[in-house]
Write a protein that holds these residues in place. Structure first.
Motif, PDB file in Angstrom:
ATOM      1  N   VAL A 235       0.865  -1.193   0.000  1.00 27.81           N
ATOM      2  CA  VAL A 235       0.000   0.000   0.000  1.00 27.81           C
ATOM      3  C   VAL A 235       0.893   1.232   0.000  1.00 27.81           C
ATOM      4  CG1 VAL A 235      -1.638   1.375   1.373  1.00 27.81           C
ATOM      5  CG2 VAL A 235      -1.937  -1.100   1.212  1.00 27.81           C
ATOM      6  N   ALA A 236       0.493   2.256  -0.729  1.00 29.79           N
ATOM      7  CA  ALA A 236       1.184   3.554  -0.649  1.00 29.79           C
ATOM      8  C   ALA A 236       0.152   4.660  -0.815  1.00 29.79           C
ATOM      9  CB  ALA A 236       2.262   3.663  -1.714  1.00 29.79           C
ATOM     10  N   THR A 237       0.540   5.861  -0.400  1.00 28.33           N
ATOM     11  CA  THR A 237      -0.355   7.013  -0.546  1.00 28.33           C
ATOM     12  C   THR A 237       0.369   8.131  -1.296  1.00 28.33           C
ATOM     13  OG1 THR A 237       0.351   7.952   1.585  1.00 28.33           O
ATOM     14  CG2 THR A 237      -1.569   6.488   1.613  1.00 28.33           C
ATOM     15  N   LYS A 256       4.989   3.710  -6.220  1.00 29.15           N
ATOM     16  CA  LYS A 256       5.600   3.215  -4.978  1.00 29.15           C
ATOM     17  C   LYS A 256       5.098   1.828  -4.615  1.00 29.15           C
ATOM     18  CE  LYS A 256       6.800   7.379  -2.488  1.00 29.15           C
ATOM     19  NZ  LYS A 256       6.207   8.505  -1.794  1.00 29.15           N
TER      20      LYS A 256
END
Lengths: 380, 380
Positions: A235-237, A256
């Motif tokens: 997971v990335a933001t 990412k």
């Protein structure tokens, strides 16, 4: 960290389920996943839902869905990450099993959108954007994608029709799919003559309002026969505002999450046999393909138009219709993507089967890339 | 599974922060936790928030808060489990570190309630109850607690004043607490002459509307000097409707989560030195004490009135004022409870210090017991 596999999958047909509430849809999908796994005991439940508070006024969906599937008392929690809720909830479920803390973890996603007026749904969808700086202007999610669409055409000389092809390709794959919302072909002419939704994005380039639920049962790989192994879950933001990003046309969260997933799974894009990406509008699908590193930046639309994502193309994509044609019950969508990937890797995709599919990827994205979850699965 | 400890804690004052939004409150608390730990690198962020969709229209709080603390890109996710959001998010953070998948995990809770009209907040709080079967009747959360209050008095012969003592005891502990919303004494006479909120529960028996944020940084126990170890973290749920439960006066979610926590931590109630329970109304606090197994069923109110939960009593409870007096910014409350327990175990609770506190427990509960998270912490 122990190896984790998918033991079972289940989902409802995507569509307008006027006769059923979110609990019934959730129960159908999750019980189907348990039946598919032939395993009824679970330790933990994760519920992916985006807009229950906006649309049903409902919180506490963990406890509610545990009760709805006949398991009151079960540890249960709701995960919300906008349209990426499904992929992010899967990531939490993966961690719970990988840690050894839980053995059998059920993750289900559900969204019930069709009971409401369209403007209520549009406003709820905009809940995934910054209220203080972005949503207050009245811009919709599709409006934000439209900005990227214009910039993409300007920078790379893509035509609206090339970008529009993403929708036509998705519909090609939905033909005959029993669980798809729109299981029919849609010609590029129909796409390009449909009404404007957010100029230059047309209505037939956008996923519609939909109800549905999808679920996956995870467990320890060594306890599952013929399981599909999860070789990476990330997971990335990113900054929510596209103006705050390094470059508006690069979805850093996607880059990412994908880079890390490739590294963990020890694969490269060319090793991926089947792919599910987030095409709530055509341009979101195009940018996703590029930032997952399947196509060079600026080439995505052209290559999709030329057929690179068809069943016989370089990277068969959205093989059951994607968000546009299979449908997009937002909180559940990430889990439909994973369940469909599992079908492919099991060789059980019927007329949608990609031959010899061994490694699959699913990308679950919120907004115009504020959160992205990437899952890589492998037939063992 | 590796051992996990608390490396740092932080929180804002609870109150009406008219001049700051939820992002600013969240940043203050989380950056204080990082500073407290003297450790700025984090792998994963969990955000506990209950009513952001109802009150701010805001979803995607994972990505937003990652950006708000200067860490755009960070894997981040929002956890929602009604008023238990804080405790449940802590449980997820605990699992992430225990698994070895993440090393340094920041978990922060935030709620911003004071910008809204009270009826909007009351309606949002009722979002944690079943919309189809319960909330549609117009009953409030306090109204449901009032039903339990009446039944409790009827079954066990407790007087309204005995139950009301829970609020007076909480206020005693809030005196001089810098972060408390109401840091002053409240006599039992004032409690019992305050206006009716939901007969027989009076206004001064209920936690008020509040803004606030609290945060905890978790990491591997062997990398933290003088850390406070998490010896158990559990979650359980129950039927939402009190009518569907085995007995309305037994909070099964609390019993289940606590029983499992005692077992994992290998302790009994009498080993617990300091306790934080969920007293959004007095009766919720009384029932919690009983179902956590500190007092026999039916004896809780009487014993609280007699002083069993005071600083010198059997089980010092809500030692900084609890939900009633420290305040209840709902999504953050479970993390205030844990941070305060850490202060006690560190011996840094100032004039609120319980001497020799070595083992502490925090109970984070949603609704009238639909979800419960229990945490046991120990000074090592």
């Amino acid at each position: 960290m122990r190896r984790v596999a998918v033991a079972g999958i289940g989902f409802t047909k995507v569509g307008e389920h006027w006769d059923r509430n979110f609990k019934e849809l959730f129960a159908e999908a999750t019980l189907a996943a348990l039946k598919d796994a032939n395993h009824m005991e679970i330790d933990q439940l994760y519920v992916a839902n985006m807009m229950g508070a906006h649309l049903q006024g409902q919180l506490s969906m963990g406890a509610i869905t545990a009760e709805a599937i006949g398991k009151p008392g079960l540890p249960a929690v709701r995960i919300e990450a906008g349209q990426a809720s499904g992929g992010v909830a899967f990531h939490e479920a993966f961690k719970a099993v990988a840690s050894g803390i839980n053995d059998w973890v059920l993750v289900g996603g559900v969204e019930k959108m069709s009971d409401l007026l369209p403007e209520a749904v549009t406003s709820a969808l905009a809940g995934a954007e910054e209220q203080d700086y972005t949503a207050y202007t009245g811009v919709t999610k599709t409006g934000l994608s439209a900005i990227l669409h214009r910039l993409y055409s300007h920078e790379f000389g893509a035509t609206p029709e090339e970008i529009g092809w993403f929708a036509a390709r998705s519909h090609d794959n939905a033909v005959g799919v029993a669980h798809a919302q729109y299981p029919f072909k849609l010609s590029i002419e129909r796409v390009m003559t449909s009404p404007m939704e957010a100029d230059p994005i047309r209505m037939m380039e956008c996923a519609a309002v939909a109800d549905g639920a999808a679920a996956v049962l995870l467990g320890p790989a060594d306890k599952i026969e013929a399981g599909i192994e999860i070789t990476a879950s990330t997971v990335a933001t990113d900054h929510l505002s596209i103006a705050a990003r390094k470059h508006p046309l690069t979805l850093e969260a996607v880059k990412k999450a994908a880079t890390k997933a490739y590294e963990i799974a020890k694969v490269e894009p060319r090793d991926i046999d089947v792919l599910e990406v987030t095409d709530d509008t055509t341009i979101d699908g195009v940018l996703s393909l590029e930032d997952l590193d399947f196509f060079e930046k600026g080439m995505g639309a052209k290559l999709v138009a030329q057929g690179a994502t068809t069943r016989t193309g370089e990277i068969p994509t959205n093989n059951f219709g994607g968000l546009k044609a299979r449908g997009n019950p937002v909180g559940a969508t990430g889990l439909y993507q994973i369940a469909e990937t599992v079908l492919q890797l099991r060789g059980k995709a019927g007329s949608n089967q990609i031959p010899e599919a061994k490694i699959g990827m699913a990308q679950s994205m919120a907004g115009v890339g504020s959160t992205c979850a990437v899952t890589i699965l492998r037939r063992v």
